[in-house]
Write a protein that holds these residues in place. Structure first.
Motif, mmCIF file in Angstrom:
data_model
loop_
_atom_site.group_PDB
_atom_site.id
_atom_site.type_symbol
_atom_site.label_atom_id
_atom_site.label_comp_id
_atom_site.label_asym_id
_atom_site.label_seq_id
_atom_site.Cartn_x
_atom_site.Cartn_y
_atom_site.Cartn_z
ATOM 1 N N TYR A 15 -7.558 6.355 -6.649
ATOM 2 C CA TYR A 15 -6.958 5.074 -6.303
ATOM 3 C C TYR A 15 -6.078 5.171 -5.043
ATOM 4 O O TYR A 15 -5.358 4.226 -4.724
ATOM 5 C CB TYR A 15 -6.094 4.564 -7.459
ATOM 6 N N SER A 16 -6.146 6.288 -4.356
ATOM 7 C CA SER A 16 -5.217 6.539 -3.247
ATOM 8 C C SER A 16 -5.385 5.559 -2.088
ATOM 9 O O SER A 16 -4.446 5.350 -1.309
ATOM 10 C CB SER A 16 -5.372 7.974 -2.741
ATOM 11 N N SER A 17 -6.570 4.976 -1.958
ATOM 12 C CA SER A 17 -6.807 4.061 -0.831
ATOM 13 C C SER A 17 -6.406 2.625 -1.148
ATOM 14 O O SER A 17 -6.463 1.758 -0.264
ATOM 15 C CB SER A 17 -8.286 4.102 -0.421
ATOM 16 N N TRP A 18 -5.990 2.365 -2.376
ATOM 17 C CA TRP A 18 -5.626 1.007 -2.748
ATOM 18 C C TRP A 18 -4.334 0.584 -2.065
ATOM 19 O O TRP A 18 -3.418 1.378 -1.873
ATOM 20 C CB TRP A 18 -5.482 0.892 -4.260
ATOM 21 N N THR A 19 -4.275 -0.674 -1.711
ATOM 22 C CA THR A 19 -3.089 -1.255 -1.072
ATOM 23 C C THR A 19 -2.547 -2.359 -1.977
ATOM 24 O O THR A 19 -3.213 -2.759 -2.954
ATOM 25 C CB THR A 19 -3.448 -1.849 0.299
ATOM 26 N N PRO A 20 -1.354 -2.879 -1.677
ATOM 27 C CA PRO A 20 -0.825 -3.981 -2.502
ATOM 28 C C PRO A 20 -1.769 -5.166 -2.632
ATOM 29 O O PRO A 20 -1.705 -5.899 -3.627
ATOM 30 C CB PRO A 20 0.464 -4.355 -1.764
ATOM 31 N N ASP A 21 -2.671 -5.351 -1.664
ATOM 32 C CA ASP A 21 -3.645 -6.436 -1.770
ATOM 33 C C ASP A 21 -4.638 -6.199 -2.907
ATOM 34 O O ASP A 21 -5.335 -7.135 -3.333
ATOM 35 C CB ASP A 21 -4.407 -6.598 -0.453
ATOM 36 N N ASP A 22 -4.706 -4.939 -3.383
ATOM 37 C CA ASP A 22 -5.612 -4.602 -4.479
ATOM 38 C C ASP A 22 -4.964 -4.790 -5.847
ATOM 39 O O ASP A 22 -5.587 -4.465 -6.869
ATOM 40 C CB ASP A 22 -6.083 -3.142 -4.348
ATOM 41 N N LEU A 23 -3.746 -5.296 -5.881
ATOM 42 C CA LEU A 23 -3.038 -5.457 -7.153
ATOM 43 C C LEU A 23 -3.819 -6.321 -8.151
ATOM 44 O O LEU A 23 -3.922 -5.947 -9.327
ATOM 45 C CB LEU A 23 -1.643 -6.028 -6.914
ATOM 46 N N PRO A 24 -4.389 -7.466 -7.756
ATOM 47 C CA PRO A 24 -5.180 -8.239 -8.722
ATOM 48 C C PRO A 24 -6.343 -7.435 -9.298
ATOM 49 O O PRO A 24 -6.639 -7.517 -10.495
ATOM 50 C CB PRO A 24 -5.677 -9.430 -7.898
#
Length: 235
Positions: free
Chosen positions: A200-209
């Motif tokens: 999940y290291s590439s996830w950003t806050p935009d991926d929260l949903p």
């Protein structure tokens, strides 16, 4: 040497720049420019060092007229270890107007309204030569609110990823247990063991949903596999 300057010297020994968690959009009004940055800070001393870093390193080539800051840090009480729970900690907050009277307290109120902890918000203002009056406080609050909301989303994503990692471990172990109870009586082989954990290291806050949806899916899968295990044991 004061504590914040000592901390700043420590930062400067690190070759990597100190990056903010979020930087706001610039607000420009009659020659003045406002921009906010938010950094992690677990102590007031660390918060003040981040202010010094922004002033003396990041903005060294173009000094801001004011570096207005506020911080909220949850720190250990004297003589406590943190092992006895929340009562071992106390909230320490503060602010610096840096010549812009009342501005620091407005940033602090913004942080309080959004329950921001262990962070320092710094609103930099470059004065353009024209007095703005009370509207300058609106600009400061707007910039501060933007980075506080971004910080909150970033912290929520961290919590979601931690939850996902835990659920992944539980689900892998349950699937391995289910394989060991296969109907043909064969024991699970090493190939049936826990699979590689997702990255999940590439996830950003935009991926929260998306993270929230995946958490719900993992929880549902865990319930399903537990039922299958129970059914096979009964059989």
């Amino acid at each position: 040497m004061n504590t914040s300057q000592s901390s700043l010297d420590g930062f400067l020994k690190n070759s990597r720049p100190i990056e903010p968690v979020s930087t706001s959009q610039e607000i420009r009004d009659r020659g003045s420019t406002f921009v906010a940055n938010i950094f992690h800070a677990t102590t007031p001393e660390a918060a003040k060092a981040k202010v010094d870093y922004l002033r003396n390193v990041t903005h060294s080539s173009k000094r801001a007229t004011h570096e207005i800051a506020a911080w909220r840090c949850m720190v250990l009480k004297g003589g406590r270890t943190g092992l006895d729970g929340p009562d071992d900690f106390e909230l320490k907050n503060g602010f610096s107007d840096d010549g812009e009277q009342w501005a620091g307290s407005k940033i602090l109120k913004t942080m309080e309204s959004l329950a921001i902890l262990d962070a320092v918000v710094i609103v930099s203002r470059w004065y353009g030569g024209i007095m703005l009056g009370p509207v300058r406080f609106s600009h400061i609050e707007t910039c501060a609110s933007e980075v506080c909301r971004a910080f909150k989303k970033s912290e929520e994503l961290k919590e979601a990823i931690t939850m996902l990692s835990t659920l992944d471990d539980i689900l892998n172990q349950l699937r391995f247990e289910l394989a060991s109870l296969s109907s043909d009586g064969k024991k699970a082989s090493s190939a049936d063991g826990p699979s590689k954990k997702p990255d999940y290291s590439s996830w950003t806050p935009d991926d929260l949903p998306k993270a929230k949806r995946v958490i719900a899916a993992r929880e549902k899968a865990i319930v399903t596999v537990k039922k299958m295990i129970a059914k096979r044991r009964e059989g």
